[in-house]
Design a protein around this motif. Structure first.
Motif, short mmCIF file in Angstrom:
data_model
loop_
_atom_site.label_atom_id
_atom_site.label_comp_id
_atom_site.label_asym_id
_atom_site.label_seq_id
_atom_site.Cartn_x
_atom_site.Cartn_y
_atom_site.Cartn_z
N UNK A 17 0.84 -1.14 -0.22
CA UNK A 17 0.03 0.14 -0.06
C UNK A 17 0.85 1.40 0.06
N UNK A 18 0.64 2.07 -1.01
CA UNK A 18 1.15 3.51 -1.13
C UNK A 18 2.62 3.38 -1.81
N UNK A 19 3.16 2.17 -2.16
CA UNK A 19 4.30 1.99 -2.87
C UNK A 19 4.19 2.14 -4.32
N UNK A 20 5.38 2.32 -5.06
CA UNK A 20 5.35 2.39 -6.64
C UNK A 20 4.91 0.93 -7.05
N UNK A 21 4.39 0.77 -8.21
CA UNK A 21 3.98 -0.17 -8.86
C UNK A 21 5.06 -1.29 -9.20
N UNK A 22 6.35 -0.70 -9.48
CA UNK A 22 7.49 -1.36 -9.35
C UNK A 22 7.91 -2.39 -8.04
N UNK A 23 7.75 -1.73 -6.93
CA UNK A 23 7.95 -2.19 -5.70
C UNK A 23 6.79 -3.49 -5.61
N UNK A 24 5.85 -3.24 -5.92
CA UNK A 24 4.67 -4.37 -5.77
C UNK A 24 4.87 -5.27 -6.38
N UNK A 25 5.52 -5.18 -7.73
CA UNK A 25 5.89 -6.20 -8.90
C UNK A 25 7.15 -7.07 -7.87
N UNK A 26 8.08 -6.45 -7.52
CA UNK A 26 9.16 -6.98 -7.18
C UNK A 26 9.03 -7.79 -5.91
N UNK A 27 7.99 -7.27 -5.02
CA UNK A 27 7.63 -7.85 -3.81
C UNK A 27 6.90 -8.94 -4.11
#
Length: 248
Positions: A17-27
């Motif tokens: 939540x609140x993070x850029x889409x690239x962070x979500x993809x990497x996570x």
């Protein structure tokens, strides 16, 4: 590839939540591909990253994808259904692969875009500034008339046709990074292309799933006093049966 458990997926959703889409993809990929280091995931080409995300989505929610789009001519809303395999390009491990294009008197060596590049422009709203930064990061060497330029000219000093050739070379080398769906309006016959972004699509599905399953947890915990972990460990079928009985 390992599909995250409901507990892991909820944790990833909460952290994203609140993070850029690239962070979500990497996570998501860090949980699904534990054998790949975080640094290697960050340096993986966007196309390879998205291919792995498509495969993870298939493991998590199935192979069928349903999108909504709006006709640019008559504004008719239409539904498009297709499968993961219809748009999947098998990943080729394009992390630091050197590529080159030639235009005018220049030969440019470059690499594909990766998540590190997208993270670098995550706070930049001006598209021209973002484009310049991405090109500066991805251009590795510049040759003019077959002679290497040690300190290659800035992006602003390079001819536009050369930069355009680099962008086209990036697109051709990593086709999974830019999936375009060909659409035809059933009402007016208009034809157009719409981009498909697996990161935002998958994350939207995870967000809907998380809210739905948390409502289920709330209902079952209130009805039976069970813990969140106990409810999440149930199969979807058992959970649904208990929900139906709790509502009687």
């Amino acid at each position: 590839m390992i599909a995250p458990s409901p507990q892991e997926l909820l944790s990833i959703w909460e952290q994203g939540h609140g993070w850029p889409s690239s962070f979500k993809a990497l996570r998501l990929l860090a949980a699904a591909l534990p054998e790949i280091s975080h640094q290697d995931l960050e340096r993986m080409s966007i196309g390879d990253r998205d291919a792995f995300l498509l495969m993870l989505r298939e493991k998590t929610f199935g192979s069928k994808l349903v999108c909504l789009s709006e006709c640019p001519e008559c504004n008719e809303r239409m539904e498009l259904a297709f499968s993961v395999r219809d748009i999947l390009v098998d990943p080729g491990n394009k992390t630091a692969e050197a590529l080159s294009v030639s235009a005018s008197s220049f030969t440019i060596q470059f690499r594909p875009l990766c998540s590190q590049d997208l993270i670098a422009i995550s706070g930049i709203s001006d598209p021209n500034s973002a484009r310049r930064i991405l090109l500066e990061r991805c251009i590795m060497n510049v040759f003019q008339s077959d002679a290497a330029i040690p300190d290659h000219p800035s992006i602003d000093e390079m001819p536009e046709d050369v930069l355009r050739a680099v962008v086209e070379g990036m697109e051709q080398a990593d086709p999974q990074a830019d999936i375009q769906l060909s659409l035809t309006c059933s009402s007016c016959g208009c034809e157009w292309q719409a981009g498909f972004d697996i990161v935002s699509f998958f994350w939207s599905e995870i967000d809907n799933w998380a809210h739905r399953i948390l409502r289920d947890v709330h209902a079952l915990a209130r009805a039976y006093g069970w813990s969140e972990s106990a409810i999440l460990e149930m199969s979807p079928l058992r959970r649904q049966i208990y929900l139906e009985m709790a509502s009687e």
